[in-house]
Design a protein around this motif. Structure first.
Motif, short mmCIF file in Angstrom:
data_model
loop_
_atom_site.label_atom_id
_atom_site.label_comp_id
_atom_site.label_asym_id
_atom_site.label_seq_id
_atom_site.Cartn_x
_atom_site.Cartn_y
_atom_site.Cartn_z
N ASN A 1 0.79 -1.24 0.00
CA ASN A 1 0.00 0.00 0.00
C ASN A 1 0.82 1.28 0.00
O ASN A 1 0.29 2.35 0.31
CB ASN A 1 -0.95 0.01 1.19
N MET B 1 -1.70 3.86 -7.44
CA MET B 1 -1.03 3.81 -6.14
C MET B 1 -2.01 4.17 -5.02
O MET B 1 -1.84 3.74 -3.88
CB MET B 1 0.17 4.75 -6.14
N LYS B 2 -3.00 4.97 -5.34
CA LYS B 2 -3.97 5.41 -4.33
C LYS B 2 -5.01 4.33 -4.04
O LYS B 2 -5.77 4.43 -3.08
CB LYS B 2 -4.67 6.70 -4.80
N ARG B 3 -5.03 3.29 -4.86
CA ARG B 3 -5.99 2.21 -4.68
C ARG B 3 -5.61 1.37 -3.45
O ARG B 3 -4.48 0.90 -3.35
CB ARG B 3 -5.96 1.35 -5.94
N TYR B 4 -6.54 1.19 -2.52
CA TYR B 4 -6.26 0.41 -1.31
C TYR B 4 -6.13 -1.07 -1.66
O TYR B 4 -6.99 -1.63 -2.35
CB TYR B 4 -7.38 0.62 -0.28
N LEU C 1 -0.94 7.70 -11.11
CA LEU C 1 -0.82 7.65 -9.65
C LEU C 1 -2.12 7.18 -8.99
O LEU C 1 -2.12 6.76 -7.84
CB LEU C 1 -0.40 9.02 -9.10
#
Lengths: 217, 295
Positions: free
Chosen positions: A157, A194-197, A191
């Motif tokens: 994460n 990358m913000k995806r949990y 990006l």
């Protein structure tokens, strides 16, 4: 090409493993361990001389073309007279080679190397771990850089607080995987990935020991 | 069960937390002394979890001790030493014993500590641990099974506002908040202008921020942190200020610096409060608070 990256065991450990084994047959490999200078012809010769000095009897030696290949069985068979004379086999291959040989020969098998990781040569004399075969590939969301393998903690994460100037807290020679991922996704203007949990990982995708059939049984 | 710490976070007051470190061994005298000194002065006491990966008395044991002594514990939990079963079990236990605040951390590498050959677990990360708490609160475990008795926690996490590069840390910060972090403690900050920038960003999110203040004990210690601690940058003017102190008096200068910073953070209303870390010198926290003109 995918490679098995190995390191020589210490002389002390090897001496201990060879205690009580007087007659030894030595086996090296012409592939990965030749590239890493841990089990090619020069290393087999070197260890042979060391063992002779220690008073061991070397019944023979051989460098297999590809120790983990099925052809290994035939090469071992051709050398069986010298192998039969030995109390044990000292094997300077990766763990794949050691296990392939151990299945073929009814002899004590001593690994002379430690298998560190599966990786590739990324620079002259530099080897990097690439994949840990986790069974659930995340590369599609990380710009093609694997955090499971390349992040020391296998975090999925984002970076931990130990990252410093793009390097890992454990070793400034090691890149922070999440800095690499961030830079790559930024370049790709993705990006959002990358913000995806990411949920806690499924570590039992293929429970150990791994086994796979082309046709389900 | 109401978290007093949560109440403080939601009040208008300037929140102050600090931390104590469990002992290497079973002698609890020192930690008890520190808890005694702090329990009526601060809004919450963090209990560190094998800090720097050094094996110690557990943070859970320390948190119980704080509770028994009448303080408000904030249980630090790292993901380094326990898999998801053990972490959930410890959360159930903590809740059942009246611990109502948890700080979720990934944890330092095993290689930082005194058991370098151990296996680092990292079955989960800090944001997943926050999400796990929120799931347990709904009466379900991570396997989707019903719980006979749920939990309720004031859950928080950390951020490093002076990290380089910063943006990957901010993305992780947002994930922690989305996962349900109610408060964020920061790594030590020394540059208030940088911190102001960070707060302008952080204020967009529904989360309370406690600025991390580490007591500087000497110029040498400040240089050591700059070299070895990720995300900590003590500016040269503070190092120079520590150097001007007479021999053996640098610590007084450190207390003055920490007090001055806290005072500025409070006066300028930069964030909800501060988290004071006086690593190894916990007995000095009340003096830092006096220097900051707090309670």
């Amino acid at each position: 090409m995918i490679r098995s990256i190995t390191q020589k065991k210490t002389e002390e450990e090897l001496d201990q493993l060879l205690t009580g084994i007087a007659r030894i047959f030595i086996i090296g490999c012409g592939t990965c361990v030749t590239m890493t200078h841990t089990g090619g012809t020069p290393e087999v010769t070197e260890i042979k001389e060391k063992l002779l000095k220690k008073g061991k009897l070397v019944t023979g030696d051989l460098v297999l073309p590809v120790a983990c290949d099925n052809l290994t069985a035939e090469v071992l068979h051709e050398n069986r007279s010298k192998i039969d004379l030995a109390d044990g086999l000292l094997i300077l291959t990766c763990a794949f080679g050691v296990q392939t040989i151990a299945r073929q020969v009814k002899k004590t098998t001593i690994p002379g190397l430690d298998t560190l990781f599966i990786g590739k040569e990324t620079g002259l004399g530099q080897f990097d771990e690439i994949c840990t075969q986790c069974g659930s590939c995340i590369l599609g969301e990380t710009g093609g850089v694997c955090p499971v393998t390349s992040c020391h903690k296998g975090l999925v994460n984002g970076p931990c607080g130990g990252t410093k100037n793009g390097k890992c807290e454990i070793d400034e020679k090691k890149d922070c995987a999440w800095t690499l991922i961030y830079n790559r996704l930024k370049d790709l203007n993705r990006l959002d990935l990358m913000k995806r949990y990411q949920k806690p990982k499924n570590f039992q995708r293929e429970p150990r020991p791994g086994k796979y059939w082309l046709t389900p049984t | 069960m109401v978290s007093l710490f949560k109440k403080a976070l939601e009040s208008k007051k300037f929140v102050v937390t600090s931390e104590v470190a469990p002992p290497k061994g079973t002698n609890l005298e020192k930690i008890k002394h520190h808890i005694e000194l702090l329990k009526n002065k601060v809004d919450g006491i963090n209990i560190t979890d094998h800090q720097s990966s050094v094996m110690r008395y557990p943070s859970l044991g320390g948190a119980l001790l704080v509770k028994e002594m009448g303080g408000e514990p904030i249980l630090q939990m790292t993901c380094r030493d326990r898999n998801r079963l053990a972490l959930q079990a410890d959360l159930l236990f903590a809740y059942s014993r009246g611990i109502s605040n948890v700080l979720c951390l990934t944890g330092d590498s095993i290689l930082m500590g005194d058991h370098k050959e151990a296996k680092g677990v990292f079955d989960m990360d800090s944001s997943q641990l926050v999400a796990t708490i929120r799931k347990l609160e709904k009466g379900k475990d991570l396997g989707g099974n019903d719980l006979d008795g749920a939990v309720s926690f004031c859950a928080g996490a950390i951020v490093t506002p002076e990290a380089n590069p910063l943006e990957p840390q901010l993305i992780k910060f947002e994930k922690k908040v989305e996962a349900g972090a109610e408060f964020i403690q920061t790594q030590a900050i020394y540059d208030l202008d940088l911190f102001k920038h960070f707060m302008e960003y952080a204020e967009q999110f529904p989360v309370k921020v406690l600025a991390g203040v580490i007591l500087l004990t000497s110029a040498q210690m400040a240089r050591f942190m700059n070299k070895n601690v990720a995300g900590v940058n003590v500016p040269q003017n503070l190092i120079d200020e520590l150097s001007t102190a007479p021999k053996g008096r640098a610590i007084e200068k450190g207390i003055e610096i920490a007090g001055r910073m806290i005072k500025k953070i409070r006066k300028q209303k930069l964030c909800t409060g501060v988290h004071i870390m006086a690593i190894g010198r916990e007995e000095l926290v009340p003096e830092i608070m006096s220097a900051a003109e707090l309670g």
